[in-house]
Scaffold this motif. Structure first.
Motif, PDB file in Angstrom:
ATOM      1  N   ASN A   1       0.855  -1.189   0.000  1.00 47.48           N
ATOM      2  CA  ASN A   1       0.000   0.000   0.000  1.00 47.48           C
ATOM      3  C   ASN A   1       0.893   1.242   0.000  1.00 47.48           C
ATOM      4  O   ASN A   1       1.785   1.370   0.846  1.00 47.48           O
ATOM      5  CB  ASN A   1      -0.916  -0.013   1.233  1.00 47.48           C
ATOM      6  CG  ASN A   1      -1.973   1.060   1.206  1.00 47.48           C
ATOM      7  OD1 ASN A   1      -1.735   2.186   0.780  1.00 47.48           O
ATOM      8  ND2 ASN A   1      -3.153   0.713   1.690  1.00 47.48           N
TER       9      ASN A   1
ATOM     10  N   ILE B   1      -4.002   8.005   8.280  1.00 50.19           N
ATOM     11  CA  ILE B   1      -4.700   8.569   7.122  1.00 50.19           C
ATOM     12  C   ILE B   1      -3.725   9.559   6.514  1.00 50.19           C
ATOM     13  O   ILE B   1      -2.991  10.240   7.227  1.00 50.19           O
ATOM     14  CB  ILE B   1      -6.039   9.247   7.518  1.00 50.19           C
ATOM     15  CG1 ILE B   1      -6.809   9.737   6.282  1.00 50.19           C
ATOM     16  CG2 ILE B   1      -5.827  10.364   8.507  1.00 50.19           C
ATOM     17  CD1 ILE B   1      -8.207  10.280   6.575  1.00 50.19           C
TER      18      ILE B   1
ATOM     19  N   ASP C   1      -5.537  13.509   2.489  1.00 51.94           N
ATOM     20  CA  ASP C   1      -6.928  13.045   2.496  1.00 51.94           C
ATOM     21  C   ASP C   1      -7.729  13.726   3.599  1.00 51.94           C
ATOM     22  O   ASP C   1      -8.880  14.121   3.391  1.00 51.94           O
ATOM     23  CB  ASP C   1      -6.983  11.520   2.660  1.00 51.94           C
ATOM     24  CG  ASP C   1      -6.349  10.783   1.481  1.00 51.94           C
ATOM     25  OD1 ASP C   1      -6.259  11.362   0.383  1.00 51.94           O
ATOM     26  OD2 ASP C   1      -5.949   9.618   1.669  1.00 51.94           O
TER      27      ASP C   1
ATOM     28  N   ARG D   1     -17.625  11.960   6.821  1.00 49.94           N
ATOM     29  CA  ARG D   1     -16.731  11.810   5.670  1.00 49.94           C
ATOM     30  C   ARG D   1     -15.506  10.941   5.925  1.00 49.94           C
ATOM     31  O   ARG D   1     -14.794  10.599   4.974  1.00 49.94           O
ATOM     32  CB  ARG D   1     -16.248  13.199   5.228  1.00 49.94           C
ATOM     33  CG  ARG D   1     -17.285  14.112   4.632  1.00 49.94           C
ATOM     34  CD  ARG D   1     -17.588  13.796   3.170  1.00 49.94           C
ATOM     35  NE  ARG D   1     -16.402  13.744   2.326  1.00 49.94           N
ATOM     36  CZ  ARG D   1     -15.842  14.801   1.736  1.00 49.94           C
ATOM     37  NH1 ARG D   1     -16.363  16.007   1.890  1.00 49.94           N
ATOM     38  NH2 ARG D   1     -14.773  14.651   0.979  1.00 49.94           N
ATOM     39  N   LEU D   2     -15.246  10.586   7.176  1.00 46.60           N
ATOM     40  CA  LEU D   2     -14.041   9.809   7.478  1.00 46.60           C
ATOM     41  C   LEU D   2     -14.189   8.352   7.023  1.00 46.60           C
ATOM     42  O   LEU D   2     -15.281   7.785   7.096  1.00 46.60           O
ATOM     43  CB  LEU D   2     -13.745   9.833   8.982  1.00 46.60           C
ATOM     44  CG  LEU D   2     -13.238  11.146   9.554  1.00 46.60           C
ATOM     45  CD1 LEU D   2     -13.153  11.061  11.072  1.00 46.60           C
ATOM     46  CD2 LEU D   2     -11.886  11.518   8.956  1.00 46.60           C
ATOM     47  N   PRO D   3     -13.073   7.738   6.597  1.00 46.51           N
ATOM     48  CA  PRO D   3     -13.112   6.303   6.297  1.00 46.51           C
ATOM     49  C   PRO D   3     -13.544   5.523   7.537  1.00 46.51           C
ATOM     50  O   PRO D   3     -13.313   5.964   8.672  1.00 46.51           O
ATOM     51  CB  PRO D   3     -11.659   5.978   5.932  1.00 46.51           C
ATOM     52  CG  PRO D   3     -11.034   7.284   5.579  1.00 46.51           C
ATOM     53  CD  PRO D   3     -11.753   8.328   6.381  1.00 46.51           C
ATOM     54  N   GLN D   4     -14.135   4.379   7.332  1.00 41.15           N
ATOM     55  CA  GLN D   4     -14.722   3.599   8.422  1.00 41.15           C
ATOM     56  C   GLN D   4     -13.714   3.240   9.519  1.00 41.15           C
ATOM     57  O   GLN D   4     -14.072   3.182  10.689  1.00 41.15           O
ATOM     58  CB  GLN D   4     -15.348   2.328   7.857  1.00 41.15           C
ATOM     59  CG  GLN D   4     -16.265   1.628   8.824  1.00 41.15           C
ATOM     60  CD  GLN D   4     -17.060   0.522   8.152  1.00 41.15           C
ATOM     61  OE1 GLN D   4     -16.849   0.200   6.995  1.00 41.15           O
ATOM     62  NE2 GLN D   4     -17.969  -0.056   8.892  1.00 41.15           N
ATOM     63  N   ASN D   5     -12.472   3.032   9.162  1.00 42.94           N
ATOM     64  CA  ASN D   5     -11.466   2.612  10.144  1.00 42.94           C
ATOM     65  C   ASN D   5     -10.810   3.785  10.881  1.00 42.94           C
ATOM     66  O   ASN D   5      -9.973   3.578  11.751  1.00 42.94           O
ATOM     67  CB  ASN D   5     -10.381   1.769   9.469  1.00 42.94           C
ATOM     68  CG  ASN D   5      -9.669   2.542   8.368  1.00 42.94           C
ATOM     69  OD1 ASN D   5     -10.259   3.355   7.665  1.00 42.94           O
ATOM     70  ND2 ASN D   5      -8.391   2.285   8.212  1.00 42.94           N
TER      71      ASN D   5
END
Length: 149
Positions: free
Chosen positions: A49, A56, A60, A122-126
């Motif tokens: 990755n 994060i 982003d 708006r944040l990613p789930q993790n």
């Protein structure tokens, strides 16, 4: 894996007035707000990755906060839509001013609650929002913590 908090800071200029207030802030005035956004999560642990080692990407997080808060509130006037300030807001809008009508008294305390909802959505789930600090002046600020809510 360890939980890590990261913080990004933002600045924007916003005007407001506090309807019914018994001090100077009943008048239209502005602040150079400083917003600190702290999120918490586990760093990515995947060498394939490109964001390996990051909770994060700061870029982003910046995009989220810029779109949800900075771009909307910077150089805007914020008024409670449930007060006579709505007449002033309409007049300003008719003259090309950027006005935001909210359903709360636009104090730092209420704004930071509003901002928390906008960012969480708006944040990613993790990734979780850990805290916000909205600094109104050099010596005055409001803070929001997920653990308190």
């Amino acid at each position: 894996m360890s939980k890590i908090r990261i913080t990004k800071q933002f600045g924007f200029e916003t005007g407001h007035a506090l309807y019914g207030y018994d001090g100077k802030c009943k008048n239209v005035h502005g602040h150079s707000y400083k917003l600190s956004v702290t999120v918490i999560g586990e760093p990515i642990n995947d060498v394939t990755n490109v964001k390996n080692g990051m909770v994060i990407d700061f870029t982003d997080l910046k995009k989220i906060v810029k779109e949800e808060i900075v771009d909307q509130f910077d150089h805007a006037s914020v008024f409670n839509k449930n007060t006579p300030h709505v007449e002033l807001a309409k007049e300003l809008e008719s003259r090309g001013h950027h006005v935001i009508l909210v359903d709360y008294q636009p104090t730092s305390e209420n704004m930071v609650v509003d901002f928390s909802k906008r960012i969480i959505g708006r944040l990613p789930q993790n990734i979780k929002l850990f805290s916000l600090k909205l600094q109104e002046t050099e010596s005055s600020f409001a803070e929001w913590f997920a653990s308190d809510n």
